[in-house]
Write a protein that holds these residues in place. Structure first.
Motif, PDB file in Angstrom:
ATOM      1  N   GLN A  69      10.030  -5.931 -20.404  1.00 37.87           N
ATOM      2  CA  GLN A  69       9.573  -7.335 -20.748  1.00 37.87           C
ATOM      3  C   GLN A  69       8.164  -7.315 -19.722  1.00 37.87           C
ATOM      4  OE1 GLN A  69      11.094  -9.424 -22.879  1.00 37.87           O
ATOM      5  NE2 GLN A  69       9.047 -10.221 -22.827  1.00 37.87           N
ATOM      6  N   GLY A  70       7.954  -7.153 -18.817  1.00 35.17           N
ATOM      7  CA  GLY A  70       6.925  -7.116 -17.680  1.00 35.17           C
ATOM      8  C   GLY A  70       5.803  -6.458 -18.466  1.00 35.17           C
ATOM      9  N   ASN A  87       5.695 -17.900  -8.750  1.00 36.23           N
ATOM     10  CA  ASN A  87       6.887 -16.892  -9.577  1.00 36.23           C
ATOM     11  C   ASN A  87       6.292 -15.574  -9.296  1.00 36.23           C
ATOM     12  OD1 ASN A  87       8.930 -15.678 -10.564  1.00 36.23           O
ATOM     13  ND2 ASN A  87       8.374 -16.024 -12.809  1.00 36.23           N
ATOM     14  N   ASN A  95       4.723  -8.404 -21.587  1.00 36.85           N
ATOM     15  CA  ASN A  95       4.013  -9.766 -21.100  1.00 36.85           C
ATOM     16  C   ASN A  95       2.625  -9.522 -20.552  1.00 36.85           C
ATOM     17  OD1 ASN A  95       6.569 -11.044 -21.546  1.00 36.85           O
ATOM     18  ND2 ASN A  95       7.018 -11.284 -19.400  1.00 36.85           N
ATOM     19  N   TRP A  98       5.629 -12.331 -10.003  1.00 33.41           N
ATOM     20  CA  TRP A  98       6.200 -11.507 -11.157  1.00 33.41           C
ATOM     21  C   TRP A  98       5.804  -9.813 -11.032  1.00 33.41           C
ATOM     22  CZ3 TRP A  98       1.318  -9.913 -12.285  1.00 33.41           C
ATOM     23  CH2 TRP A  98       0.273 -10.807 -12.396  1.00 33.41           C
ATOM     24  N   CYS A 119       5.763  -6.739  -2.546  1.00 30.74           N
ATOM     25  CA  CYS A 119       5.341  -7.835  -3.575  1.00 30.74           C
ATOM     26  C   CYS A 119       5.021  -8.934  -2.661  1.00 30.74           C
ATOM     27  CB  CYS A 119       6.265  -7.742  -4.767  1.00 30.74           C
ATOM     28  SG  CYS A 119       6.505  -6.598  -5.793  1.00 30.74           S
ATOM     29  N   GLY A 132       6.737  -7.354  -9.167  1.00 34.25           N
ATOM     30  CA  GLY A 132       8.033  -6.529  -9.459  1.00 34.25           C
ATOM     31  C   GLY A 132       8.413  -6.233 -10.949  1.00 34.25           C
ATOM     32  N   ASN A 133       8.204  -7.485 -11.653  1.00 38.75           N
ATOM     33  CA  ASN A 133       8.509  -7.435 -13.306  1.00 38.75           C
ATOM     34  C   ASN A 133       7.833  -6.331 -13.982  1.00 38.75           C
ATOM     35  OD1 ASN A 133      10.423  -9.286 -12.637  1.00 38.75           O
ATOM     36  ND2 ASN A 133       9.172 -11.025 -13.377  1.00 38.75           N
ATOM     37  N   LEU A 134       6.500  -6.004 -13.380  1.00 34.30           N
ATOM     38  CA  LEU A 134       5.602  -5.129 -14.121  1.00 34.30           C
ATOM     39  C   LEU A 134       6.307  -3.614 -14.335  1.00 34.30           C
ATOM     40  CD1 LEU A 134       2.288  -5.869 -12.389  1.00 34.30           C
ATOM     41  CD2 LEU A 134       2.934  -6.469 -14.649  1.00 34.30           C
ATOM     42  N   TYR A 150       3.801   0.307 -14.530  1.00 35.79           N
ATOM     43  CA  TYR A 150       5.540   0.610 -14.482  1.00 35.79           C
ATOM     44  C   TYR A 150       6.140   1.817 -13.994  1.00 35.79           C
ATOM     45  CZ  TYR A 150       9.825   1.415 -17.264  1.00 35.79           C
ATOM     46  OH  TYR A 150      10.944   1.794 -17.678  1.00 35.79           O
ATOM     47  N   THR A 161       9.499  -3.273 -15.612  1.00 40.10           N
ATOM     48  CA  THR A 161      10.147  -3.743 -16.707  1.00 40.10           C
ATOM     49  C   THR A 161       9.726  -3.620 -18.198  1.00 40.10           C
ATOM     50  OG1 THR A 161       9.982  -5.967 -16.655  1.00 40.10           O
ATOM     51  CG2 THR A 161      11.810  -5.087 -15.247  1.00 40.10           C
ATOM     52  N   GLU A 190      10.484  -5.390  -2.726  1.00 40.40           N
ATOM     53  CA  GLU A 190      10.323  -6.622  -2.804  1.00 40.40           C
ATOM     54  C   GLU A 190       9.522  -7.169  -1.743  1.00 40.40           C
ATOM     55  OE1 GLU A 190      13.342 -10.364  -2.310  1.00 40.40           O
ATOM     56  OE2 GLU A 190      14.132  -8.511  -3.291  1.00 40.40           O
TER      57      GLU A 190
END
Length: 196
Positions: A137-138, A127, A141, A129, A99, A131-133, A81, A135, A96
């Motif tokens: 929520q990431g 999908n 998850n 994901w 990733c 980059g979502n790490l 994160y 966040t 981006e």
């Protein structure tokens, strides 16, 4: 360090991206191709260095509800994160773009990976994901994914319950640890070249 940091290290060291993730998956080390073994071995060295670093010891000892013995698992995800939060400090590559490259590199070696890593690569292809790490929520998850797979996973719920504070606790340890880790990795690579 978790997936994202190991992929970043793979990019810096120009070692196998899939190999650098194999330390988190069950593999027959003796049967690995040389490039995968090199990445696997680097992953092991990184994990040992991180576990012994004073910043990791500090993170694991911070007061919180979650059991101290499981804090290292959470720390790995929280470090990803913070790496994403501070990405421009550690890489000149657009997040981006990085990733997308990571998924391409992993997909190129997918057939040589264990089934669980193959499934993860399929998920990334469907999908991306990574980059979502970076966040809330990431992170949640990622923790829930571990909780589903691991027999002691229920012990991570306390960390999830306090997740914003748990993440915040990781910022200072990350900033102390990650530059040292990159210096360690560079020295490891220099030693390897010198030995040749």
């Amino acid at each position: 360090m978790n997936y994202f940091a190991h992929l970043h290290i793979a990019s810096i060291t120009q070692t196998s991206w899939a190999g650098n993730l194999l330390g988190d998956f069950a593999v027959d080390v003796q049967s690995l191709d040389a490039d995968l073994w090199e990445g696997w071995n680097l992953h092991q060295q990184v994990d040992v260095m991180v576990d012994k670093h004073p910043a990791s010891l500090q993170y694991r000892q911070m007061p919180r509800k979650g059991r101290r013995r499981f804090a290292g698992i959470v720390q790995d995800i929280v470090m990803d994160y913070w790496l994403i939060q501070y990405w421009s400090r550690f890489s000149s590559t657009d997040l981006e773009v990085f990733c997308e490259r990571a998924v391409q590199e992993l997909a190129a070696d997918q057939a040589r990976c264990p089934k669980r890593l193959q499934s993860m690569i399929d998920s990334l292809l469907l999908n991306n994901w990574l980059g979502n790490l970076g966040t809330l929520q990431g992170v949640e998850n990622a923790l829930h994914s571990i909780m589903r797979r691991w027999k002691h996973g229920a012990h991570l719920q306390d960390f999830v319950d306090e997740l914003p504070a748990v993440i915040e606790q990781g910022e200072a340890p990350f900033l102390a640890l990650y530059p040292d880790l990159l210096a360690f990795v560079a020295q490891t690579q220099d030693n390897k070249l010198t030995a040749k």
